[in-house]
Design an enzyme around this catalytic site. Structure first.
Site, PDB file in Angstrom:
ATOM      1  N   CYS A  45       0.838  -1.204   0.000  1.00 50.83           N
ATOM      2  CA  CYS A  45       0.000   0.000   0.000  1.00 50.83           C
ATOM      3  C   CYS A  45       0.867   1.246   0.000  1.00 50.83           C
ATOM      4  CB  CYS A  45      -0.891   0.043   1.254  1.00 50.83           C
ATOM      5  SG  CYS A  45      -1.917  -1.415   1.512  1.00 50.83           S
ATOM      6  N   ASP A 458      25.069  34.180 -12.185  1.00 51.83           N
ATOM      7  CA  ASP A 458      23.924  34.609 -12.981  1.00 51.83           C
ATOM      8  C   ASP A 458      23.469  35.998 -12.533  1.00 51.83           C
ATOM      9  OD1 ASP A 458      21.589  33.403 -14.853  1.00 51.83           O
ATOM     10  OD2 ASP A 458      20.718  34.678 -13.293  1.00 51.83           O
TER      11      ASP A 458
END
Length: 498
Positions: A45, A458
């Site tokens: 399960c 960046d």
């Protein structure tokens, strides 16, 4: 040793004890991260299954459905444990087991067999099998078989294809093998699995126009999920003809191992159980599994968003951003080579300028698909190597880098794969003239889903850092970012958002 003392001993294992507590609380956040096997009932399960909580002595926890199958367990008909987001471990880990799982999900075993999978990973089939059994509880064939079973269930619930066609589309070698696997995993015949959609549709219940190979699927995401942010990120970079994007949807054409496809995704589900509704048109149904895998990677549907948010929110500089944007995601990649060319063309220019150049490149060199919809494919490395010089504009050094990369990809001197390690991918890129750490890191972040890359060089990321009151000098930002490990890629997304 008595039964009660054996159970108590199991609970002294910290991993078992933690998973057992999660299972008792039925916490949906952990669905897909591990599997609960109940040996008294013979089923496995998801952790949040609403069934009666089993006693510790009757439970074994597994990392994969394949391991549960190997232990003789079948999938629970009530909680459908394979209809949940996948484990985030296969992106956050960079070891052989995780890399294998990424390639198995992309259908490598179905296309190239276990020897092909092992060759891509740089090991012998025997060593690969030994490691996977030790780490995941099942070998590569069993793992691929479990993945085929899940694809078959998608097709049975989601299409009106003949069951024979479903068998081969899911990657099975014969109808008998398909029937045996479905019966073993789901304790139902394929016809019975299909009939279940009429009475109890699962979270991926869809429909299809079989004459046009069009499928609609629901792909679950782990909550919270910043789907709107993902659509915005992709939309600002969308290339006309190749992609379209709105505030609620994203569409594109894509090359797959055996053919082409077009896809459209829209936000679906609820805040507690988010999902993507996907409309797909495939040239070859056998490409369904790799397409689904790549869509999940593109939208980072399996990320452990709650853990990421909790860790980043501990930094006061990021806390407000995390509160505004819970469940921020790391954009992935549909095609690694395309991602590399986008990065090469986009470095040191604005997003708008890169989009203009990429659109011109795709329009000039990309193949066209029939039909009125998305009809342009992003060009291959071979097409760029052959015709890129006549189309590309800008600094000569950058053009030479792009052409050199295209030629290296065509010759096989450079390869990009979901199964590479971050170190391998980055080293192979920076070894080429004209490619620096930013491009290599960006590609690793997008293609591999590497969660711990902070692109401090960046400009936009540094501007965002400044707006959040953080240092903008790369070295200082990197030092501050050490506290965000192992989720620095997601921290970077917050800085970009700022």
């Amino acid at each position: 040793m008595t039964t009660s003392s054996a159970a108590a001993l199991r609970l002294t294992d910290p991993d078992f004890a933690e998973r057992y507590r999660i299972m008792c609380s039925r916490d949906t956040r952990f669905d897909g991260q591990f599997i609960t096997g109940v040996h008294t009932t013979g089923i496995y399960c998801r952790p949040s299954c609403p069934a009666t909580t089993p006693k510790p002595r009757n439970v074994t926890f597994y990392l994969t459905a394949a391991a549960a199958h190997e232990a003789g367990l079948r999938a629970c008909k009530r909680c459908l444990p394979d209809a949940v987001p996948g484990s985030p471990a296969w992106n956050t880990r960079d070891d052989l087991a995780a890399r294998s799982m990424r390639l198995i999900a992309d259908g490598v075993v179905e296309r190239d067999g276990v020897p092909g999978l092992a060759a891509r990973l740089g090991y012998t089939p025997r060593h690969l099998a030994r490691v996977l059994v030790a780490e995941l509880g099942a070998g590569p064939l069993a793992l691929a078989r479990a993945h085929r079973a899940q694809t078959a269930r998608l097709l049975l619930l989601g299409t009106d294809l003949l069951i024979t066609d479903v068998a081969f589309a899911a990657g099975f070698g014969s109808v008998r093998q398909f029937n045996d696997t479905v019966a073993t995993v789901y304790e139902r015949t394929p016809s019975e699995v299909r009939s279940a959609r009429r009475s109890a549709p699962g979270p991926e219940s869809p429909g299809v126009d079989p004459a046009d190979t069009r499928l609609t699927l629901q792909l679950p995401a782990r909550a919270p999920f910043d789907g709107a942010g993902m659509l915005h990120f992709l939309g600002t970079r969308a290339l006309p003809g190749v992609e379209t994007a709105t505030d609620t949807s994203y569409s594109r054409s894509v090359r797959l191992p055996r053919g082409t496809a077009t896809m459209e995704v829209t936000l679906s589900g609820t805040d507690a159980a988010p999902a993507l509704a996907c409309s797909i048109r495939l040239a070859h149904l056998t490409d369904l599994a790799p397409l689904v895998s790549r869509m999940r990677r593109l939208f980072d549907l399996d990320a452990d968003a709650e853990s990421i948010d909790r860790h980043l929110a501990a930094d006061p500089a990021l806390a407000a951003s995390v509160a505004r944007t819970p469940g921020i995601r790391l954009p992935g990649s549909m095609e690694p080579e395309e991602t590399l060319f986008r990065a090469l063309i986009g470095q040191q220019v604005s997003v708008a300028a890169a989009r203009t150049t990429l659109t011109r490149l795709a329009d000039a060199l990309g193949d066209r698909l029939p039909g009125p919809e998305l009809r342009l494919l992003f060009p291959t490395a071979a097409q760029i190597a052959a015709g890129g010089r006549a189309v590309l504009r800008g600094p000569g050094a950058r053009i030479e880098t792009i052409l050199r990369v295209a030629q290296s990809l065509v010759a096989g001197d450079l390869t990009l794969s979901f199964g590479q390690t971050r170190a391998e991918l980055e080293a192979s890129l920076v070894a080429l003239p004209g490619i620096g750490p930013w491009t290599a890191g960006y590609v690793a972040m997008r293609v591999l889903g590497s969660p711990d890359i902070l692109l401090t060089s960046d400009l936009a990321l540094r501007q965002g850092a400044g707006r959040l009151g953080l240092a903008v000098e790369p070295r200082s930002l990197a030092a501050r970012g050490a506290d965000w490990a192992p989720w620095r890629s997601y921290a970077g997304m917050h800085l970009w958002r700022a």
